[in-house]
Design a protein around this motif. Structure first.
Motif, PDB file in Angstrom:
ATOM      1  N   PHE A 232      43.483  11.655  30.737  1.00 30.91           N
ATOM      2  CA  PHE A 232      43.923   9.937  30.845  1.00 30.91           C
ATOM      3  C   PHE A 232      45.644  10.332  31.415  1.00 30.91           C
ATOM      4  N   ARG A 233      46.463   9.373  31.657  1.00 32.73           N
ATOM      5  CA  ARG A 233      48.207   9.078  31.829  1.00 32.73           C
ATOM      6  C   ARG A 233      48.086   7.882  31.298  1.00 32.73           C
ATOM      7  N   ILE A 234      48.813   7.782  29.840  1.00 36.78           N
ATOM      8  CA  ILE A 234      49.832   6.449  29.584  1.00 36.78           C
ATOM      9  C   ILE A 234      51.222   7.103  29.597  1.00 36.78           C
ATOM     10  N   THR A 235      51.631   6.338  30.147  1.00 34.19           N
ATOM     11  CA  THR A 235      53.510   6.189  30.243  1.00 34.19           C
ATOM     12  C   THR A 235      53.860   5.009  29.599  1.00 34.19           C
ATOM     13  N   LEU A 236      54.667   5.986  28.870  1.00 36.05           N
ATOM     14  CA  LEU A 236      55.656   5.121  27.801  1.00 36.05           C
ATOM     15  C   LEU A 236      56.794   5.018  28.147  1.00 36.05           C
ATOM     16  N   GLU A 237      57.369   4.202  27.794  1.00 38.71           N
ATOM     17  CA  GLU A 237      58.211   3.310  28.438  1.00 38.71           C
ATOM     18  C   GLU A 237      59.072   2.623  27.122  1.00 38.71           C
ATOM     19  N   LEU A 238      60.027   3.703  25.784  1.00 41.46           N
ATOM     20  CA  LEU A 238      60.518   3.715  24.977  1.00 41.46           C
ATOM     21  C   LEU A 238      61.635   2.166  25.476  1.00 41.46           C
ATOM     22  N   PHE A 239      62.433   1.537  24.688  1.00 37.54           N
ATOM     23  CA  PHE A 239      63.467   1.204  25.161  1.00 37.54           C
ATOM     24  C   PHE A 239      64.610   1.860  23.782  1.00 37.54           C
ATOM     25  N   ARG A 240      63.997   2.303  23.074  1.00 36.25           N
ATOM     26  CA  ARG A 240      64.646   3.088  21.585  1.00 36.25           C
ATOM     27  C   ARG A 240      63.746   4.616  20.824  1.00 36.25           C
ATOM     28  N   ALA A 241      64.995   5.778  20.980  1.00 31.45           N
ATOM     29  CA  ALA A 241      63.643   6.756  20.448  1.00 31.45           C
ATOM     30  C   ALA A 241      62.753   5.913  19.689  1.00 31.45           C
ATOM     31  N   GLU A 242      61.973   7.363  19.488  1.00 30.13           N
ATOM     32  CA  GLU A 242      60.613   6.697  17.983  1.00 30.13           C
ATOM     33  C   GLU A 242      61.304   8.447  17.210  1.00 30.13           C
ATOM     34  N   LYS A 243      60.737   8.243  15.979  1.00 29.50           N
ATOM     35  CA  LYS A 243      60.422   9.003  15.166  1.00 29.50           C
ATOM     36  C   LYS A 243      58.897  10.562  15.165  1.00 29.50           C
ATOM     37  N   ARG A 244      58.315   9.973  15.749  1.00 36.89           N
ATOM     38  CA  ARG A 244      57.052   9.885  15.499  1.00 36.89           C
ATOM     39  C   ARG A 244      56.046   9.651  17.070  1.00 36.89           C
ATOM     40  N   LEU A 245      55.925  10.609  17.738  1.00 33.33           N
ATOM     41  CA  LEU A 245      54.883  10.861  18.619  1.00 33.33           C
ATOM     42  C   LEU A 245      53.738   9.593  18.750  1.00 33.33           C
ATOM     43  N   ASP A 246      52.985   9.715  17.441  1.00 29.66           N
ATOM     44  CA  ASP A 246      51.992   9.652  17.123  1.00 29.66           C
ATOM     45  C   ASP A 246      51.554   8.214  17.075  1.00 29.66           C
ATOM     46  N   ASN A 247      52.216   7.582  16.322  1.00 29.20           N
ATOM     47  CA  ASN A 247      52.233   5.954  16.405  1.00 29.20           C
ATOM     48  C   ASN A 247      52.374   5.052  17.339  1.00 29.20           C
ATOM     49  N   VAL A 248      53.357   5.469  18.356  1.00 28.89           N
ATOM     50  CA  VAL A 248      54.190   5.242  19.941  1.00 28.89           C
ATOM     51  C   VAL A 248      52.317   4.897  20.232  1.00 28.89           C
ATOM     52  N   LEU A 249      51.810   6.346  20.385  1.00 31.32           N
ATOM     53  CA  LEU A 249      51.194   6.317  21.425  1.00 31.32           C
ATOM     54  C   LEU A 249      49.716   6.044  20.714  1.00 31.32           C
TER      55      LEU A 249
ATOM     56  N   THR B  97      58.015   8.997  28.879  1.00 33.22           N
ATOM     57  CA  THR B  97      57.764   9.726  28.530  1.00 33.22           C
ATOM     58  C   THR B  97      55.916  10.126  29.484  1.00 33.22           C
ATOM     59  N   TYR B  98      54.970  10.735  30.145  1.00 32.53           N
ATOM     60  CA  TYR B  98      54.541  11.052  30.271  1.00 32.53           C
ATOM     61  C   TYR B  98      53.511  12.010  29.828  1.00 32.53           C
ATOM     62  N   VAL B  99      52.048  10.869  28.825  1.00 32.63           N
ATOM     63  CA  VAL B  99      51.346  11.811  28.026  1.00 32.63           C
ATOM     64  C   VAL B  99      50.026  11.338  28.841  1.00 32.63           C
ATOM     65  N   ASP B 100      49.076  12.786  28.702  1.00 35.83           N
ATOM     66  CA  ASP B 100      48.819  13.317  29.404  1.00 35.83           C
ATOM     67  C   ASP B 100      47.069  14.008  27.970  1.00 35.83           C
ATOM     68  N   ILE B 101      45.565  12.921  28.749  1.00 33.74           N
ATOM     69  CA  ILE B 101      44.914  13.412  26.725  1.00 33.74           C
ATOM     70  C   ILE B 101      44.237  13.199  28.142  1.00 33.74           C
ATOM     71  N   LEU B 102      43.578  15.129  27.702  1.00 33.57           N
ATOM     72  CA  LEU B 102      42.228  15.743  28.069  1.00 33.57           C
ATOM     73  C   LEU B 102      41.001  15.048  28.172  1.00 33.57           C
ATOM     74  N   GLY B 103      40.148  15.179  28.727  1.00 35.05           N
ATOM     75  CA  GLY B 103      38.763  14.551  28.756  1.00 35.05           C
ATOM     76  C   GLY B 103      38.610  13.283  28.650  1.00 35.05           C
ATOM     77  N   PHE B 104      39.633  12.622  29.052  1.00 35.11           N
ATOM     78  CA  PHE B 104      39.277  11.194  29.534  1.00 35.11           C
ATOM     79  C   PHE B 104      39.277  10.961  31.167  1.00 35.11           C
ATOM     80  N   LYS B 105      39.105  10.168  31.598  1.00 36.03           N
ATOM     81  CA  LYS B 105      39.531   9.934  32.933  1.00 36.03           C
ATOM     82  C   LYS B 105      39.718   8.950  33.360  1.00 36.03           C
ATOM     83  N   GLN B 106      41.233   9.252  33.986  1.00 37.26           N
ATOM     84  CA  GLN B 106      41.682   7.939  34.633  1.00 37.26           C
ATOM     85  C   GLN B 106      40.807   6.570  35.245  1.00 37.26           C
TER      86      GLN B 106
END
Length: 90
Positions: free
Chosen positions: A13-30, A78-87
């Motif tokens: 499953f792909r999630i596209t993150l579009e950020l207008f400023r840098a973030e310190k941690r991926l886990d919170n944003v994702l 940023t394109y984030v892929d989560i394995l094991g979940f269907k798009q």
């Protein structure tokens, strides 16, 4: 300039993150992006412990590389892929 979109792994499953400023941690944003999407309800209802386990098992990837919860995320797309979940396909 043409966008360089990495190929999406099979059974992911792909999630596209579009950020207008840098973030310190991926886990919170994702996690916020996962909770806001409507394409995969199983993923949207994931518990915090199951979410952490996805990172531990290497099932969250950026450009085919295992992502870390504490990784910084740059401004932009940023394109984030989560394995094991269907798009969901339209």
């Amino acid at each position: 300039m043409k966008d360089n979109i990495p190929p999406q792994p099979a059974n992911s499953f792909r999630i596209t993150l579009e950020l207008f400023r840098a973030e310190k941690r991926l886990d919170n944003v994702l996690l916020l992006a996962i909770k806001q999407q409507n394409e995969n309800l199983d993923l949207r209802e994931i518990s915090r412990s199951a979410y952490k386990e996805l990172f531990n098992e290497g099932k969250i990837q950026i450009k085919g590389q295992k992502a870390r919860p504490s990784s910084a995320v740059a401004k932009g797309i940023t394109y984030v892929d989560i394995l094991g979940f269907k798009q969901k396909r339209s």
